[in-house]
Write a protein that holds these residues in place. Structure first.
Motif, PDB file in Angstrom:
ATOM      1  N   VAL A  26      14.205  45.879   0.181  1.00 31.39           N
ATOM      2  CA  VAL A  26      15.552  46.282   0.575  1.00 31.39           C
ATOM      3  C   VAL A  26      15.859  45.612   1.914  1.00 31.39           C
ATOM      4  O   VAL A  26      15.081  45.731   2.868  1.00 31.39           O
ATOM      5  CB  VAL A  26      15.676  47.815   0.706  1.00 31.39           C
ATOM      6  N   THR A  27      16.987  44.915   1.964  1.00 30.46           N
ATOM      7  CA  THR A  27      17.417  44.234   3.188  1.00 30.46           C
ATOM      8  C   THR A  27      18.791  44.748   3.602  1.00 30.46           C
ATOM      9  O   THR A  27      19.520  45.337   2.801  1.00 30.46           O
ATOM     10  CB  THR A  27      17.492  42.706   2.981  1.00 30.46           C
ATOM     11  N   ASN A  28      19.138  44.492   4.873  1.00 29.03           N
ATOM     12  CA  ASN A  28      20.484  44.848   5.344  1.00 29.03           C
ATOM     13  C   ASN A  28      21.367  43.601   5.360  1.00 29.03           C
ATOM     14  O   ASN A  28      20.949  42.525   4.912  1.00 29.03           O
ATOM     15  CB  ASN A  28      20.424  45.547   6.705  1.00 29.03           C
ATOM     16  N   GLN A  29      22.562  43.747   5.874  1.00 32.97           N
ATOM     17  CA  GLN A  29      23.535  42.657   5.893  1.00 32.97           C
ATOM     18  C   GLN A  29      23.079  41.469   6.732  1.00 32.97           C
ATOM     19  O   GLN A  29      23.611  40.364   6.576  1.00 32.97           O
ATOM     20  CB  GLN A  29      24.903  43.162   6.385  1.00 32.97           C
ATOM     21  N   ASN A  30      22.104  41.654   7.599  1.00 34.71           N
ATOM     22  CA  ASN A  30      21.556  40.554   8.406  1.00 34.71           C
ATOM     23  C   ASN A  30      20.328  39.933   7.752  1.00 34.71           C
ATOM     24  O   ASN A  30      19.650  39.106   8.368  1.00 34.71           O
ATOM     25  CB  ASN A  30      21.190  41.054   9.801  1.00 34.71           C
ATOM     26  N   ASN A  31      20.032  40.350   6.525  1.00 30.88           N
ATOM     27  CA  ASN A  31      18.854  39.920   5.768  1.00 30.88           C
ATOM     28  C   ASN A  31      17.555  40.393   6.415  1.00 30.88           C
ATOM     29  O   ASN A  31      16.494  39.815   6.186  1.00 30.88           O
ATOM     30  CB  ASN A  31      18.854  38.410   5.532  1.00 30.88           C
ATOM     31  N   ASP A  32      17.627  41.435   7.258  1.00 29.37           N
ATOM     32  CA  ASP A  32      16.423  42.054   7.812  1.00 29.37           C
ATOM     33  C   ASP A  32      15.837  42.992   6.767  1.00 29.37           C
ATOM     34  O   ASP A  32      16.582  43.773   6.145  1.00 29.37           O
ATOM     35  CB  ASP A  32      16.763  42.885   9.057  1.00 29.37           C
ATOM     36  N   LYS A  33      14.545  42.943   6.580  1.00 30.52           N
ATOM     37  CA  LYS A  33      13.894  43.859   5.646  1.00 30.52           C
ATOM     38  C   LYS A  33      13.877  45.253   6.257  1.00 30.52           C
ATOM     39  O   LYS A  33      13.411  45.441   7.378  1.00 30.52           O
ATOM     40  CB  LYS A  33      12.473  43.401   5.343  1.00 30.52           C
ATOM     41  N   VAL A  34      14.412  46.218   5.515  1.00 28.80           N
ATOM     42  CA  VAL A  34      14.448  47.591   6.008  1.00 28.80           C
ATOM     43  C   VAL A  34      13.493  48.497   5.235  1.00 28.80           C
ATOM     44  O   VAL A  34      13.137  49.569   5.716  1.00 28.80           O
ATOM     45  CB  VAL A  34      15.872  48.185   6.007  1.00 28.80           C
ATOM     46  N   ALA A  35      13.062  48.076   4.031  1.00 25.09           N
ATOM     47  CA  ALA A  35      12.128  48.889   3.252  1.00 25.09           C
ATOM     48  C   ALA A  35      11.435  48.047   2.191  1.00 25.09           C
ATOM     49  O   ALA A  35      12.010  47.079   1.671  1.00 25.09           O
ATOM     50  CB  ALA A  35      12.859  50.049   2.591  1.00 25.09           C
ATOM     51  N   HIS A  36      10.193  48.449   1.893  1.00 23.12           N
ATOM     52  CA  HIS A  36       9.416  47.919   0.759  1.00 23.12           C
ATOM     53  C   HIS A  36       9.125  49.092  -0.158  1.00 23.12           C
ATOM     54  O   HIS A  36       8.687  50.153   0.311  1.00 23.12           O
ATOM     55  CB  HIS A  36       8.096  47.313   1.215  1.00 23.12           C
ATOM     56  N   PHE A  37       9.328  48.905  -1.441  1.00 23.40           N
ATOM     57  CA  PHE A  37       9.151  49.961  -2.437  1.00 23.40           C
ATOM     58  C   PHE A  37       8.277  49.413  -3.552  1.00 23.40           C
ATOM     59  O   PHE A  37       8.420  48.257  -3.955  1.00 23.40           O
ATOM     60  CB  PHE A  37      10.534  50.334  -2.985  1.00 23.40           C
ATOM     61  N   LYS A  38       7.370  50.237  -4.051  1.00 19.90           N
ATOM     62  CA  LYS A  38       6.560  49.877  -5.217  1.00 19.90           C
ATOM     63  C   LYS A  38       6.784  50.933  -6.273  1.00 19.90           C
ATOM     64  O   LYS A  38       6.728  52.137  -5.978  1.00 19.90           O
ATOM     65  CB  LYS A  38       5.082  49.805  -4.867  1.00 19.90           C
ATOM     66  N   GLY A  39       7.039  50.506  -7.489  1.00 24.53           N
ATOM     67  CA  GLY A  39       7.241  51.436  -8.588  1.00 24.53           C
ATOM     68  C   GLY A  39       6.384  51.060  -9.780  1.00 24.53           C
ATOM     69  O   GLY A  39       6.326  49.891 -10.158  1.00 24.53           O
ATOM     70  N   VAL A  40       5.710  52.049 -10.338  1.00 27.54           N
ATOM     71  CA  VAL A  40       4.923  51.854 -11.556  1.00 27.54           C
ATOM     72  C   VAL A  40       5.704  52.521 -12.684  1.00 27.54           C
ATOM     73  O   VAL A  40       6.044  53.705 -12.596  1.00 27.54           O
ATOM     74  CB  VAL A  40       3.505  52.465 -11.426  1.00 27.54           C
ATOM     75  N   MET A  41       5.974  51.756 -13.721  1.00 28.48           N
ATOM     76  CA  MET A  41       6.809  52.218 -14.817  1.00 28.48           C
ATOM     77  C   MET A  41       6.019  52.252 -16.124  1.00 28.48           C
ATOM     78  O   MET A  41       5.189  51.383 -16.379  1.00 28.48           O
ATOM     79  CB  MET A  41       8.015  51.278 -14.977  1.00 28.48           C
ATOM     80  N   TYR A  42       6.314  53.273 -16.927  1.00 28.62           N
ATOM     81  CA  TYR A  42       5.701  53.407 -18.249  1.00 28.62           C
ATOM     82  C   TYR A  42       6.724  53.003 -19.294  1.00 28.62           C
ATOM     83  O   TYR A  42       7.858  53.486 -19.281  1.00 28.62           O
ATOM     84  CB  TYR A  42       5.262  54.851 -18.483  1.00 28.62           C
ATOM     85  N   PHE A  43       6.330  52.121 -20.206  1.00 28.14           N
ATOM     86  CA  PHE A  43       7.213  51.661 -21.271  1.00 28.14           C
ATOM     87  C   PHE A  43       6.989  52.527 -22.495  1.00 28.14           C
ATOM     88  O   PHE A  43       5.919  52.505 -23.098  1.00 28.14           O
ATOM     89  CB  PHE A  43       6.955  50.177 -21.605  1.00 28.14           C
ATOM     90  N   THR A  44       8.000  53.302 -22.866  1.00 32.78           N
ATOM     91  CA  THR A  44       7.884  54.178 -24.022  1.00 32.78           C
ATOM     92  C   THR A  44       8.019  53.341 -25.305  1.00 32.78           C
ATOM     93  O   THR A  44       8.314  52.163 -25.259  1.00 32.78           O
ATOM     94  CB  THR A  44       8.984  55.268 -24.014  1.00 32.78           C
ATOM     95  N   LYS A  45       7.838  54.013 -26.420  1.00 30.76           N
ATOM     96  CA  LYS A  45       7.992  53.327 -27.716  1.00 30.76           C
ATOM     97  C   LYS A  45       9.433  53.414 -28.214  1.00 30.76           C
ATOM     98  O   LYS A  45       9.757  52.900 -29.272  1.00 30.76           O
ATOM     99  CB  LYS A  45       7.036  53.940 -28.730  1.00 30.76           C
ATOM    100  N   ARG A  46      10.298  54.040 -27.414  1.00 30.02           N
ATOM    101  CA  ARG A  46      11.717  54.141 -27.781  1.00 30.02           C
ATOM    102  C   ARG A  46      12.490  52.952 -27.213  1.00 30.02           C
ATOM    103  O   ARG A  46      12.190  52.479 -26.123  1.00 30.02           O
ATOM    104  CB  ARG A  46      12.303  55.446 -27.248  1.00 30.02           C
TER     105      ARG A  46
END
Length: 136
Positions: free
Chosen positions: A114-134
């Protein structure tokens, strides 16, 4: 009928009250990739007059959800974490970019910057996702 990644994300956005409340705009959608943008409003700040941490978290969470669902399988969050790198203020324009890091048949790990309007990094996020069979 197989939906395009952009159609999947649009359907998700149409019923996603939180993303709508945040004022999220979808800028880019490709398989396993998404780029979103929003502007921080006065009703999003905490008692220190800086954006509540949940604002950047919610933006990143929406971004990873959209990216993970672009393959056509319904994907749901299993685990996520965020590191806040600097404060976010009213009127900051935040951009979140989700990219796939690793994937197998059942799980995918995504990184969101996630960056702001000055292209400064304001956050790093990691997400683990499960892929369903639907499918979408």
């Amino acid at each position: 009928m197989t939906l395009k990644p952009s159609d999947i994300v649009q359907r998700m956005m149409d019923s996603d009250s939180m993303s709508q409340w945040l004022g999220i705009k979808v800028l880019e959608v490709e398989i396993d990739h998404c780029k979103l943008q929003m502007t921080v409003r006065e009703d999003m700040v905490n008692g220190f007059n800086i954006a509540h941490g949940g604002i950047t978290y919610s933006l990143a969470d929406s971004c990873v959800a959209f990216a993970a669902n672009t393959n056509g399988s319904i994907a749901v969050s299993v685990e996520s974490s965020i590191s806040h790198l600097q404060k976010v203020m009213i009127n900051d324009v935040l951009t979140a970019r989700a990219e796939l890091i690793s994937k197998n048949a059942k799980m995918g790990t995504y990184q969101v910057v996630v960056t702001n309007q000055n292209n400064d990094k304001v956050a790093h996020f990691k997400g683990v996702m499960y892929f369903t069979k639907r499918n979408h």
